[in-house]
Design an enzyme around this catalytic site. Structure first.
Site, PDB file in Angstrom:
ATOM      1  N   ASN A 176      37.781 -40.228   4.704  1.00 39.13           N
ATOM      2  CA  ASN A 176      38.915 -39.339   5.012  1.00 39.13           C
ATOM      3  C   ASN A 176      40.239 -40.093   5.137  1.00 39.13           C
ATOM      4  OD1 ASN A 176      37.890 -40.480   7.414  1.00 39.13           O
ATOM      5  ND2 ASN A 176      38.715 -38.817   8.651  1.00 39.13           N
ATOM      6  N   GLU A 202      31.840 -44.904  -0.734  1.00 42.45           N
ATOM      7  CA  GLU A 202      31.666 -44.925  -2.185  1.00 42.45           C
ATOM      8  C   GLU A 202      32.474 -43.825  -2.865  1.00 42.45           C
ATOM      9  OE1 GLU A 202      28.858 -47.489  -0.484  1.00 42.45           O
ATOM     10  OE2 GLU A 202      29.213 -45.382   0.030  1.00 42.45           O
ATOM     11  N   GLY A 252      32.461 -42.464  11.626  1.00 45.80           N
ATOM     12  CA  GLY A 252      31.749 -41.426  10.887  1.00 45.80           C
ATOM     13  C   GLY A 252      31.161 -40.391  11.815  1.00 45.80           C
ATOM     14  N   SER A 253      30.160 -39.697  11.333  1.00 39.77           N
ATOM     15  CA  SER A 253      29.573 -38.594  12.102  1.00 39.77           C
ATOM     16  C   SER A 253      28.720 -39.099  13.255  1.00 39.77           C
ATOM     17  CB  SER A 253      28.713 -37.719  11.188  1.00 39.77           C
ATOM     18  OG  SER A 253      27.528 -38.406  10.813  1.00 39.77           O
ATOM     19  N   GLU A 274      33.195 -45.038  16.438  1.00 39.28           N
ATOM     20  CA  GLU A 274      34.208 -43.977  16.477  1.00 39.28           C
ATOM     21  C   GLU A 274      33.622 -42.802  15.719  1.00 39.28           C
ATOM     22  OE1 GLU A 274      36.581 -41.411  15.271  1.00 39.28           O
ATOM     23  OE2 GLU A 274      37.618 -42.937  14.088  1.00 39.28           O
ATOM     24  N   LEU A 275      33.181 -41.789  16.477  1.00 43.54           N
ATOM     25  CA  LEU A 275      32.356 -40.730  15.908  1.00 43.54           C
ATOM     26  C   LEU A 275      33.097 -39.393  15.903  1.00 43.54           C
ATOM     27  CD1 LEU A 275      29.020 -41.857  17.590  1.00 43.54           C
ATOM     28  CD2 LEU A 275      30.028 -42.617  15.437  1.00 43.54           C
ATOM     29  N   CYS A 308      39.230 -36.890  12.175  1.00 40.30           N
ATOM     30  CA  CYS A 308      38.344 -36.912  13.341  1.00 40.30           C
ATOM     31  C   CYS A 308      39.060 -36.451  14.604  1.00 40.30           C
ATOM     32  CB  CYS A 308      37.766 -38.309  13.534  1.00 40.30           C
ATOM     33  SG  CYS A 308      38.998 -39.616  13.647  1.00 40.30           S
ATOM     34  N   GLU A 405      31.969 -29.862  14.812  1.00 45.54           N
ATOM     35  CA  GLU A 405      33.241 -30.196  14.188  1.00 45.54           C
ATOM     36  C   GLU A 405      33.334 -29.563  12.800  1.00 45.54           C
ATOM     37  OE1 GLU A 405      35.800 -34.316  13.570  1.00 45.54           O
ATOM     38  OE2 GLU A 405      33.615 -34.389  13.388  1.00 45.54           O
TER      39      GLU A 405
END
Length: 500
Positions: A176, A202, A252-253, A274-275, A308, A405
């Protein structure tokens, strides 16, 4: 061979890269791994296609690292760590400062690459590169401020508290923010004296390659900063399964973060996670409603909501709800959506078809639960992953979109009875990344600062990110911080030296 040479125009594979001409790229660059300072591509490696989300056209082919490639990167990271940590702090600072200057020189072209592979408006892509340059420049200064402390004891004894780089770091960055997220993965470790292997997404590889190449061009040793790609689970398991790696840093998630944290725990590697988030926005009746609308409506649809820290759950005091609702819808409907390369575009496409399908599913489910769709809700056209800026209101808390989210261009507006109810709803979820509040009441601002469960709280502003302040969450939004001094200290270990 430097991919992005200074002061000259270079052609590679029939494609113009960049120099100091001021011209923009005409094509997407060739893609490769960067291992021990060497560009690696082809040679029988498996690969995958990179898609432009605005056109759905294939714009590049990305090679995957083999197991041997990853082993070579690990060996180089070990050597690179020993070399880089011994580099004097002022020299490390000078090299990182030069890297920041190179990024600023290349910002227009890297920004165009970023927009082609991720979709956001070109101005936002270039702004992201500028932020990355500012972040590594800040970290350059921190190289010379990694102080310990001395504790004086009786009879001449003392205790010296020292900070040392933890060792080679494995960093995993999402799509993102292809530049900022990669810089957060490499900047803190390099400032601390660590080596780092970064795996950008990727789906947005060229931005990450460009940032790593700037580090190499500035003088960071080839073993100290490397860039690999592959099937995410394969790469993470290989790198985290090695005793060479001593720290994990991931954005990420939450589900993926939990999995990686378990892998890291097998070898007691330290981690920064950092989720996900689900940012509450508390709007009180004493705030400047028009200003809140102007600022937060833009924030809700920035990067098509794929942020996020995106403001997603708007909790609005009842006596101003209708005014806020109508003003928000009016502003959302004026947002221009299109190819991020075109002038005047405020919101680009979503980055992939998965997000497009998910946001449509969440909006439909919210309506089934009784939520009201006030605007948007539909895909735009049949080429590119475009979606209308959407507004839901009065959505019950059992709707999936109120609990997970959305990560897309949708805002949820719900009326609230008052401060206690708003804080309760803000804290209801297990996420705690960013939260927002708008009020002129000084006492209330202090209460919110004390009671809202979030790693970052913005009061009467929309930004929670600056290069010199820690960036991170609490609860299921992760632990540890990036940016600021904290982002460097997160890559260091403490040693207490007792002397008699």
């Amino acid at each position: 061979m430097a991919m992005f040479p200074q002061n000259r125009l270079k052609r590679r594979g029939g494609m113009r890269i960049w120099g100091d001409t001021g011209d923009y790229m005409t094509d997407y660059p060739d893609l490769h791994l960067l291992i021990d300072g060497e560009q690696l591509s082809g040679d029988g490696r498996t690969s995958e296609e990179v898609i432009n989300p605005a056109t759905e056209e294939v714009i590049g082919t990305l090679p995957h690292a083999t197991a041997n490639d990853l082993d070579r990167a690990l060996e180089a990271a070990q050597r690179g760590f020993h070399e880089w940590r011994k580099t004097p702090a002022d020299k490390r600072a000078a090299i990182l400062t030069k890297a920041a200057a190179l990024l600023r020189e290349r910002a227009d072209d890297i920004g165009e690459i970023l927009t082609r592979e991720q979709g956001k408006p070109l101005a936002d892509g270039r702004g992201e590169v500028a932020y990355s340059a500012a972040l590594i420049e800040f970290y350059a200064g921190e190289c010379k401020r990694l102080y310990g402390r001395t504790l004086v004891r009786p009879e001449g004894s003392r205790v010296e508290v020292q900070y040392h780089p933890v060792g080679p770091v494995a960093g995993f960055a999402p799509w993102n923010f292809p530049a900022i997220n990669v810089m957060r993965k490499i900047g803190g470790p390099l400032a601390a004296g660590c080596s780092v292997i970064v795996k950008p997404s990727e789906e947005t590889p060229a931005s990450g390659i460009a940032l790593v190449q700037a580090m190499l061009d500035a003088g960071v040793p080839g073993g100290a900063v490397q860039c690999v790609f592959g099937v995410p689970s394969d790469v993470s398991e290989h790198l985290l399964g090695s005793p060479i790696i001593r720290k994990l840093t991931f954005t990420g998630s939450t589900p993926v973060g939990k999995h990686l944290a378990k892998l890291a725990a097998e070898d007691l590697k330290i981690a920064t996670m950092e989720l996900g988030g689900h940012g509450p926005v508390m709007v009180f009746s004493d705030s400047d409603i028009d200003k809140v609308l102007d600022v937060m409506c833009d924030g809700a649809y920035r990067n098509a909501g794929q942020v996020c820290v995106s403001p997603t759950r708007f909790l609005i005091e009842e006596n101003v709800f209708e005014r806020f609702r109508d003003g928000f819808v009016s502003r959302a409907e004026k947002i221009t959506v299109g190819n991020g390369m075109d002038k005047g575009i405020k919101m680009g496409p979503m980055a992939n078809s998965r997000g497009l399908d998910n946001i449509q599913r969440l909006i439909a489910e919210a309506q089934e639960r009784g939520g009201k769709l006030l605007s948007g809700g539909e895909r735009i056209g049949n080429q590119g992953f475009f979606h209308q800026p959407s507004v839901l209101s009065e959505v019950p808390i059992d709707a999936e979109i109120m609990n997970e989210e959305p990560f897309g261009p949708v805002a949820i507006l719900n009326p609230m009875a008052g401060e206690d109810a708003m804080i309760e709803e803000a804290n209801r979820l297990p996420y705690g990344l960013a939260a927002y509040a708008w009020t002129q009441d000084a006492a209330r601002r202090r209460r919110l600062a004390a009671e809202v469960e979030a790693g970052m709280l913005a009061i009467n502003i929309s930004s929670v990110s600056t290069v010199d302040a820690p960036f991170g969450g609490v609860k299921w939004s992760g632990y540890g911080s990036e940016d600021g001094l904290e982002g460097v200290k997160a890559c260091m270990v403490i040693k207490a030296v007792h002397e008699g």
